[in-house]
Design a protein around this motif. Structure first.
Motif, PDB file in Angstrom:
ATOM      1  N   UNK A   1     -20.544 -49.736 -21.711  1.00  7.93           N
ATOM      2  CA  UNK A   1     -20.654 -50.715 -21.813  1.00  7.93           C
ATOM      3  C   UNK A   1     -22.102 -51.667 -22.101  1.00  7.93           C
ATOM      4  N   UNK A   2     -22.928 -50.985 -21.722  1.00 10.68           N
ATOM      5  CA  UNK A   2     -24.393 -51.277 -22.406  1.00 10.68           C
ATOM      6  C   UNK A   2     -24.609 -51.164 -23.551  1.00 10.68           C
ATOM      7  N   UNK A   3     -23.792 -49.729 -24.318  1.00 10.96           N
ATOM      8  CA  UNK A   3     -23.721 -49.355 -25.997  1.00 10.96           C
ATOM      9  C   UNK A   3     -22.993 -51.118 -26.936  1.00 10.96           C
ATOM     10  N   UNK A   6     -25.305 -53.812 -26.678  1.00 13.22           N
ATOM     11  CA  UNK A   6     -26.302 -53.870 -27.204  1.00 13.22           C
ATOM     12  C   UNK A   6     -26.256 -53.894 -28.785  1.00 13.22           C
ATOM     13  N   UNK A   7     -24.734 -53.783 -29.192  1.00  9.25           N
ATOM     14  CA  UNK A   7     -24.579 -53.863 -30.712  1.00  9.25           C
ATOM     15  C   UNK A   7     -24.142 -55.805 -30.821  1.00  9.25           C
ATOM     16  N   UNK A  11     -25.786 -57.392 -33.785  1.00  2.00           N
ATOM     17  CA  UNK A  11     -25.747 -58.697 -34.625  1.00  2.00           C
ATOM     18  C   UNK A  11     -26.112 -59.903 -34.586  1.00  2.00           C
ATOM     19  N   UNK A  12     -25.929 -60.698 -33.148  1.00  2.00           N
ATOM     20  CA  UNK A  12     -26.748 -61.652 -33.228  1.00  2.00           C
ATOM     21  C   UNK A  12     -28.288 -61.804 -33.909  1.00  2.00           C
ATOM     22  N   UNK A  13     -28.998 -60.902 -33.587  1.00  2.00           N
ATOM     23  CA  UNK A  13     -30.059 -60.712 -34.256  1.00  2.00           C
ATOM     24  C   UNK A  13     -29.952 -60.916 -35.169  1.00  2.00           C
TER      25      UNK A  13
END
Length: 110
Positions: A1-3, A6-7, A11-13
Motif C-alpha cells: 500500500x505504501x508503495x 509513494x508512486x 507522479x503528482x510531484x
C-alpha cells in the motif's frame, strides 16, 4: 500500500513540476514579447522625433538661405548640441526605463 501511495505522490510531484515549467516558459515568452514591443515603440518614437527635428532643421535652413555661412554653421552647431543633449538624456533615463520594464514583466501571476 505504501508503495502505490509513494508512486502516486511521485507522479503528482512530476506533474506539478511539469506544470511549473510551462508557467515559467509562458512568463518568459510574455516578458520577451513585452520587451520587444517596448523596444519597437521606442524606435518608432526616436524615428518620429528625428524626422521632426530634421524637418525643423531643413525649415530653418530654407528660411536662412541667402544669409551668410555663419548662420548655417550656427544652426548646425545648435543641432549638434540638441542631439548630444537628447542622447545624454536618453542614457540617463535608460536604466530607469529598463528597471520599470523588468519590474512589470517579471511578475508572474497565476
Amino acid at each position: 500500500m505504501d508503495s502505490t501511495r509513494g508512486q502516486g505522490s511521485i507522479q503528482m510531484l512530476l506533474s506539478a513540476e511539469h506544470e511549473a515549467q510551462h508557467i515559467v516558459a509562458a512568463a518568459r515568452n510574455l516578458k520577451l514579447t513585452r520587451l520587444k514591443q517596448a523596444k519597437d515603440e521606442a524606435d518608432r518614437e526616436v524615428a518620429n522625433y528625428r524626422a521632426q527635428m530634421e524637418a525643423e532643421y531643413q525649415k530653418s535652413l530654407s528660411e536662412s538661405s541667402g544669409s551668410s555661412d555663419s548662420t548655417v554653421k550656427r544652426l548646425e552647431a545648435e543641432t549638434e548640441e540638441k542631439i548630444k543633449s537628447l542622447k545624454a538624456t536618453g542614457r540617463k533615463v535608460s536604466p530607469e526605463v529598463v528597471k520599470m520594464l523588468l519590474k512589470h514583466t517579471v511578475v508572474v501571476k497565476s
